[in-house]
Design a protein around this motif. Structure first.
Motif, PDB file in Angstrom:
ATOM      1  N   GLU A   1       0.823  -1.212   0.000  1.00 33.71           N
ATOM      2  CA  GLU A   1       0.000   0.000   0.000  1.00 33.71           C
ATOM      3  C   GLU A   1       0.858   1.265   0.000  1.00 33.71           C
ATOM      4  O   GLU A   1       0.550   2.237  -0.699  1.00 33.71           O
ATOM      5  N   ASN A   2       1.946   1.262   0.770  1.00 33.57           N
ATOM      6  CA  ASN A   2       2.792   2.456   0.854  1.00 33.57           C
ATOM      7  C   ASN A   2       3.628   2.664  -0.401  1.00 33.57           C
ATOM      8  O   ASN A   2       3.892   3.801  -0.804  1.00 33.57           O
ATOM      9  N   THR A   3       4.042   1.571  -1.021  1.00 38.10           N
ATOM     10  CA  THR A   3       4.901   1.673  -2.202  1.00 38.10           C
ATOM     11  C   THR A   3       4.111   2.012  -3.459  1.00 38.10           C
ATOM     12  O   THR A   3       4.528   2.847  -4.265  1.00 38.10           O
ATOM     13  N   PHE A   4       2.955   1.369  -3.616  1.00 37.08           N
ATOM     14  CA  PHE A   4       2.188   1.530  -4.850  1.00 37.08           C
ATOM     15  C   PHE A   4       0.940   2.396  -4.689  1.00 37.08           C
ATOM     16  O   PHE A   4       0.266   2.700  -5.674  1.00 37.08           O
ATOM     17  N   GLY A   5       0.633   2.766  -3.454  1.00 38.40           N
ATOM     18  CA  GLY A   5      -0.565   3.564  -3.229  1.00 38.40           C
ATOM     19  C   GLY A   5      -1.834   2.796  -3.542  1.00 38.40           C
ATOM     20  O   GLY A   5      -2.865   3.377  -3.882  1.00 38.40           O
ATOM     21  N   ALA A   6      -1.758   1.476  -3.450  1.00 38.60           N
ATOM     22  CA  ALA A   6      -2.905   0.620  -3.777  1.00 38.60           C
ATOM     23  C   ALA A   6      -3.629   0.204  -2.499  1.00 38.60           C
ATOM     24  O   ALA A   6      -3.171   0.471  -1.391  1.00 38.60           O
ATOM     25  N   SER A   7      -4.754  -0.438  -2.677  1.00 36.74           N
ATOM     26  CA  SER A   7      -5.529  -0.917  -1.536  1.00 36.74           C
ATOM     27  C   SER A   7      -5.954  -2.359  -1.777  1.00 36.74           C
ATOM     28  O   SER A   7      -6.423  -2.696  -2.869  1.00 36.74           O
ATOM     29  N   VAL A   8      -5.797  -3.193  -0.759  1.00 37.02           N
ATOM     30  CA  VAL A   8      -6.210  -4.591  -0.895  1.00 37.02           C
ATOM     31  C   VAL A   8      -7.730  -4.716  -0.868  1.00 37.02           C
ATOM     32  O   VAL A   8      -8.270  -5.792  -1.149  1.00 37.02           O
ATOM     33  N   ASN A   9      -8.405  -3.641  -0.529  1.00 38.49           N
ATOM     34  CA  ASN A   9      -9.873  -3.670  -0.524  1.00 38.49           C
ATOM     35  C   ASN A   9     -10.450  -3.516  -1.926  1.00 38.49           C
ATOM     36  O   ASN A   9     -11.633  -3.785  -2.151  1.00 38.49           O
ATOM     37  N   HIS A  10      -9.616  -3.050  -2.853  1.00 37.61           N
ATOM     38  CA  HIS A  10     -10.064  -2.939  -4.243  1.00 37.61           C
ATOM     39  C   HIS A  10      -9.946  -4.309  -4.899  1.00 37.61           C
ATOM     40  O   HIS A  10      -8.867  -4.881  -4.971  1.00 37.61           O
TER      41      HIS A  10
END
Length: 203
Positions: free
Chosen positions: A115-124
């Motif tokens: 999440e911190n590296t890619f700005g992604a979310s596992v909730n998506h």
């Protein structure tokens, strides 16, 4: 009392001593790293057969990927069907399967790094197409005379949709996403043939 030249000489001498000290420390660190690397290489060399046995024990008796690749490999992704990352109830990542050294391991920091590296979310979530729609695959165009000759040789072949689609693409990112999203491939082989099995049997 020191002259300016003497001061300069002393300064140079001190710098030289500091430089030698830094150089010695760098050499010590470099030698330590080389010893560590050499140790890892020696360990891999000694454990090579065990590593291969561990990583491939599921296929130890076969030695190769089976004719029906989709039996053990993902039809719409990379790698084996039993090997994947998932997040458990604690939000910690796990790698499933038994084929790799990473298999069965819990990686508690992976989600934060992701999440911190890619700005992604596992909730998506973007679920993949669960199964191949065989009716959407272009029908095979077969030369019946050729098929009969092939049958006479005893060489294994298939014109089933799953076998054909599995060999209609590479593993580039856009191809994998096309599979995940259920998109059609314009070029699909009409038949898959396994001549090597015939040759192994008779020769």
């Amino acid at each position: 009392m020191l002259t300016s030249d003497s001061c300069l000489s002393l300064h140079k001498h001190g710098s030289s001593m500091a430089s030698d000290s830094n150089s010695s420390e760098s050499q010590r660190i470099a030698q330590q790293r080389l010893r560590i690397i050499a140790g890892h290489l020696q360990k891999h060399k000694d454990d090579d057969s065990g590593t291969i046995a561990t990583e491939c024990k599921a296929e130890a008796n076969k030695g190769t990927v089976p004719r029906k690749r989709q039996e053990i490999m993902k039809w719409n992704g990379w790698g084996y069907s039993d090997s994947k990352f998932l997040f458990n109830k604690k939000g910690q990542a796990e790698f499933t399967g038994k084929r790799y050294r990473l298999s069965g391991m819990v990686l508690p920091s992976l989600q934060d790094w992701f999440e911190n590296t890619f700005g992604a979310s596992v909730n998506h979530k973007s679920p993949a197409t669960p199964a191949l729609n065989a009716s959407a695959v272009p029908p095979a165009s077969l030369n019946e005379a050729f098929v009969e000759d092939l049958k006479a040789t005893g060489i294994p072949f298939s014109h089933e949709a799953e076998d054909r689609v599995f060999r209609a693409h590479g593993h580039c990112l856009h191809e994998i996403f096309a599979l995940r999203e259920g998109k059609k491939f314009e070029r699909v082989p009409d038949m898959v043939v396994w001549p090597s099995e015939f040759l192994r049997h008779y020769y």
